[in-house]
Write an enzyme that holds these catalytic residues in place. Structure first.
Site, PDB file in Angstrom:
ATOM      1  N   TYR A  58       0.827  -1.123  -0.096  1.00 53.31           N
ATOM      2  CA  TYR A  58      -0.124   0.103   0.124  1.00 53.31           C
ATOM      3  C   TYR A  58       1.122   1.263   0.103  1.00 53.31           C
ATOM      4  O   TYR A  58       1.712   1.294   0.796  1.00 53.31           O
ATOM      5  CB  TYR A  58      -0.928   0.110   1.141  1.00 53.31           C
ATOM      6  CG  TYR A  58      -2.298  -0.070   0.755  1.00 53.31           C
ATOM      7  CD1 TYR A  58      -3.062   0.996   0.188  1.00 53.31           C
ATOM      8  CD2 TYR A  58      -3.283  -1.219   1.066  1.00 53.31           C
ATOM      9  CE1 TYR A  58      -4.190   1.086  -0.380  1.00 53.31           C
ATOM     10  CE2 TYR A  58      -4.346  -1.092   0.371  1.00 53.31           C
ATOM     11  CZ  TYR A  58      -5.171   0.112  -0.256  1.00 53.31           C
ATOM     12  OH  TYR A  58      -6.284  -0.087  -0.752  1.00 53.31           O
ATOM     13  N   GLU A  60      -0.291   4.925  -0.482  1.00 56.69           N
ATOM     14  CA  GLU A  60      -1.318   6.124  -0.679  1.00 56.69           C
ATOM     15  C   GLU A  60      -0.339   7.322  -0.589  1.00 56.69           C
ATOM     16  O   GLU A  60       0.341   7.400   0.245  1.00 56.69           O
ATOM     17  CB  GLU A  60      -2.475   6.223   0.255  1.00 56.69           C
ATOM     18  CG  GLU A  60      -3.616   5.291  -0.026  1.00 56.69           C
ATOM     19  CD  GLU A  60      -5.033   5.477   0.834  1.00 56.69           C
ATOM     20  OE1 GLU A  60      -4.725   6.411   1.639  1.00 56.69           O
ATOM     21  OE2 GLU A  60      -5.662   4.891   0.497  1.00 56.69           O
ATOM     22  N   ASP A 204      -6.374  13.113 -25.615  1.00 55.05           N
ATOM     23  CA  ASP A 204      -6.371  11.625 -25.015  1.00 55.05           C
ATOM     24  C   ASP A 204      -5.753  10.967 -26.124  1.00 55.05           C
ATOM     25  O   ASP A 204      -6.450  10.588 -26.965  1.00 55.05           O
ATOM     26  CB  ASP A 204      -7.903  11.347 -24.818  1.00 55.05           C
ATOM     27  CG  ASP A 204      -8.139  10.166 -24.331  1.00 55.05           C
ATOM     28  OD1 ASP A 204      -7.326   9.259 -24.013  1.00 55.05           O
ATOM     29  OD2 ASP A 204      -9.184   9.562 -23.648  1.00 55.05           O
ATOM     30  N   THR A 230      -3.940   5.804 -21.715  1.00 50.20           N
ATOM     31  CA  THR A 230      -3.899   4.199 -21.142  1.00 50.20           C
ATOM     32  C   THR A 230      -2.477   3.713 -21.495  1.00 50.20           C
ATOM     33  O   THR A 230      -1.623   4.243 -22.338  1.00 50.20           O
ATOM     34  CB  THR A 230      -4.702   3.519 -21.902  1.00 50.20           C
ATOM     35  OG1 THR A 230      -4.635   3.290 -23.359  1.00 50.20           O
ATOM     36  CG2 THR A 230      -6.289   3.785 -21.626  1.00 50.20           C
ATOM     37  N   LYS A 233      -2.738  -0.245 -24.754  1.00 45.03           N
ATOM     38  CA  LYS A 233      -3.143  -0.404 -25.974  1.00 45.03           C
ATOM     39  C   LYS A 233      -1.782  -0.208 -26.879  1.00 45.03           C
ATOM     40  O   LYS A 233      -1.108  -1.412 -26.876  1.00 45.03           O
ATOM     41  CB  LYS A 233      -4.005   0.755 -26.438  1.00 45.03           C
ATOM     42  CG  LYS A 233      -5.443   0.949 -25.598  1.00 45.03           C
ATOM     43  CD  LYS A 233      -6.453   1.939 -25.928  1.00 45.03           C
ATOM     44  CE  LYS A 233      -7.517   1.656 -24.783  1.00 45.03           C
ATOM     45  NZ  LYS A 233      -8.478   2.700 -24.811  1.00 45.03           N
ATOM     46  N   ARG A 239      -2.570  -2.818 -17.962  1.00 42.46           N
ATOM     47  CA  ARG A 239      -3.515  -2.226 -17.974  1.00 42.46           C
ATOM     48  C   ARG A 239      -3.490  -0.967 -17.020  1.00 42.46           C
ATOM     49  O   ARG A 239      -3.296  -1.451 -15.790  1.00 42.46           O
ATOM     50  CB  ARG A 239      -4.912  -3.129 -17.740  1.00 42.46           C
ATOM     51  CG  ARG A 239      -5.057  -4.113 -18.458  1.00 42.46           C
ATOM     52  CD  ARG A 239      -6.488  -4.728 -18.628  1.00 42.46           C
ATOM     53  NE  ARG A 239      -7.257  -4.045 -19.307  1.00 42.46           N
ATOM     54  CZ  ARG A 239      -7.497  -4.479 -20.604  1.00 42.46           C
ATOM     55  NH1 ARG A 239      -6.642  -5.310 -21.308  1.00 42.46           N
ATOM     56  NH2 ARG A 239      -8.383  -3.752 -21.533  1.00 42.46           N
TER      57      ARG A 239
HETATM   58  C1  LIG Z   1      -9.602   3.225 -24.154  1.00 41.45           C
HETATM   59  C2  LIG Z   1      -9.956   4.451 -24.114  1.00 41.45           C
HETATM   60  C3  LIG Z   1      -9.918   4.932 -22.685  1.00 41.45           C
HETATM   61  C4  LIG Z   1     -10.322   4.273 -21.471  1.00 41.45           C
HETATM   62  O1  LIG Z   1      -9.740   3.423 -21.078  1.00 41.45           O
HETATM   63  P1  LIG Z   1      -9.801   2.214 -20.044  1.00 41.45           P
HETATM   64  O2  LIG Z   1      -8.661   1.743 -19.583  1.00 41.45           O
HETATM   65  O3  LIG Z   1     -10.538   1.313 -20.810  1.00 41.45           O
HETATM   66  O4  LIG Z   1     -10.844   2.988 -18.876  1.00 41.45           O
HETATM   67  C5  LIG Z   1     -10.125   6.547 -22.572  1.00 41.45           C
HETATM   68  N1  LIG Z   1      -9.937   7.227 -23.786  1.00 41.45           N
HETATM   69  C6  LIG Z   1      -9.726   6.641 -25.038  1.00 41.45           C
HETATM   70  C7  LIG Z   1      -9.780   7.529 -26.034  1.00 41.45           C
HETATM   71  C8  LIG Z   1      -9.701   5.467 -25.040  1.00 41.45           C
HETATM   72  O5  LIG Z   1      -9.448   4.972 -26.349  1.00 41.45           O
END
Ligand SMILES: *Cc1c(COP(=O)(O)O)cnc(C)c1O
Length: 423
Positions: A58, A60, A204, A230, A233, A239
């Site tokens: 932990y 925080e 994003d 993220t 991807k 993740r």
């Molecule tokens: C995948 C994605 C997210 C969210 O990601 P999670 O890990 O699934 O919550 C946010 N914004 C965009 C543009 C995404 O493609």
């Protein structure tokens, strides 16, 4: 039996049912081609870090300012991950604690908006993400959300339309980027619009972070106040998520993540993010990123050659959106048939889709996962052929052809192993 012995058993010994499921999922992943653009295969090194004892701790707070003792090692781990993110993306500040992309984006709302304030993003059915203000998401329920889309003819974001909407609605926050955008994001133009209306621009880059790190997509750094990504991807990590910004936004972002939204960071994820960032810095990764785009272009060209109608006419990145209307089949029927044929995709709305989101007109494809396995242009042409044959077979309910494709794919994939198999 002592307590120690009971926790020191392997998964096989403790829970053969679960061990069996992992084995089956490994076989499923090995023997199918994932064309889901948000998926990838992490390295064995990343898997090891995710499964490490950092999961026990932990922490925080932030390095040097924790609410628990025993941070001697974590306080070296998290700054290492942060430093690597700063280096890789060329940013002044990074926060590696968000649990995933959605909470990372929520933290941005918390940092800059009050409930009821206006946010502007790309609409979900046009390619945006739920968290960019879509109505079923908290971000559309607790905030006033306005959305832009793409031009009906070009399938691309029309910046004049974005500007006009921003001037009329005066959002405090503007999101650019999304989940089903096959074209490059014009960060500089979005930044100019945001400046005009005094909004904070969020880029994003969840889908394209690996392409940016690999130098095949322009970077939002220097244009957007906040960059959200993220890590799982195209970036090919565990993740998780990273928020990045200039130094003057650092404390707003950090406070929003903790204590604003989250409790303890997932240190095992942080460890794996650090590994993925180290991998992304290496020349092989730039090669992977180039091949992701080359593969997407090859797949797009082969599909176009077979009469498929691609939104925007093609791709600049890792992602292809097919409008199946001219093939007289719905996205769901096509995606489900291809799943039986061992090609994993997802059905997706297309811009101005006349059909319902649960059975839309489109299908979304991406090349990152196949590229990680080592597939190149010849495999992309073969995949286009299978997609074409599989969809035509589905239309005439010809399961024999679908089974034939499945066995051909089983054969092909055996030559492209994925990491993480039985040792
Ligand atoms: C995948 C994605 C997210 C969210 O990601 P999670 O890990 O699934 O919550 C946010 N914004 C965009 C543009 C995404 O493609």
């Amino acid at each position: 039996m002592t307590v120690i012995a009971s926790v020191d058993r392997s998964l096989d010994g403790t829970d053969p049912v679960l061990a069996g499921l992992i084995g089956e999922e490994f076989e499923r992943q090995s023997g199918t081609i994932s064309l889901i653009p948000s998926e990838n295969y992490v390295s064995r090194a990343v898997l090891e870090a995710v499964g490490s004892v950092f999961t026990n701790k932990y922490s925080e707070g932030y390095a040097g300012r924790r609410y628990y003792e025993g941070q001697q090692v974590v306080d070296r781990l998290e700054p290492l991950a942060i430093e690597r993110a700063k280096q890789l993306f060329g940013v002044e500040h990074a926060n590696v604690q968000p649990y995933s992309g959605s909470p990372a984006n929520l933290a941005i709302y918390l940092a800059y908006l009050e409930p009821g304030d206006t946010v502007m993003g790309m609409s979900l059915p046009m390619g945006g993400h739920l968290t960019h203000g879509w109505n079923v998401s908290l971000t559309g329920k607790w905030f006033r959300s306005v959305s832009y889309g793409v031009n009906r003819d070009t399938g691309r974001v029309e910046l004049d339309e974005v500007r006009a909407l921003a001037r009329r609605e005066r959002p405090k926050l503007i999101f650019c980027g999304g989940t089903a955008i096959p074209r490059a994001i014009e960060f500089a133009a979005f930044a100019e619009i945001a400046r005009e209306v005094d909004a904070i621009l969020v880029a994003d880059i969840a889908h394209i972070a690996g392409l940016i790190a690999g130098g095949v997509h322009a970077s939002p750094v220097g244009h957007a106040e906040v960059v959200s990504t993220t890590t799982h991807k195209t970036l090919r990590g565990p993740r998780g998520a990273i928020l990045m910004c200039a130094a003057d936004h650092a404390s707003a972002i950090d406070r929003a993540v903790f204590p604003g939204l989250q409790g303890g960071p997932h240190n095992n994820t942080t460890a794996a993010i650090a590994v993925a960032l180290e991998e992304a810095r290496r020349p092989e990764f730039a090669g992977y990123a180039r091949q992701v785009v080359a593969n997407a272009k090859a797949l797009a060209a082969a599909l176009t050659g077979r009469g498929f109608d691609l939104v925007s006419g093609g791709t600049d990145n890792h992602l292809i959106l097919i409008d199946l209307t001219n093939k007289q089949v719905s996205g769901k029927i096509a995606a489900k048939a291809l799943d039986r044929a061992r090609i994993t995709t997802n059905y997706n709305t297309v811009p101005f889709d006349p059909r319902k989101p649960f059975d839309p007109s489109g299908m979304r494809l991406g090349t990152p996962a196949a590229t990680t396995r080592g597939m190149t242009e010849p495999e992309m042409r073969q995949i286009a052929r299978w997609i074409d044959e599989g969809i035509e077979a589905a239309k005439r309910q010809d399961e024999t052809t679908i089974e034939r494709i499945a066995s051909e794919i089983r054969e092909l994939t055996s030559g492209f192993p994925i990491p993480g198999g039985p040792a």
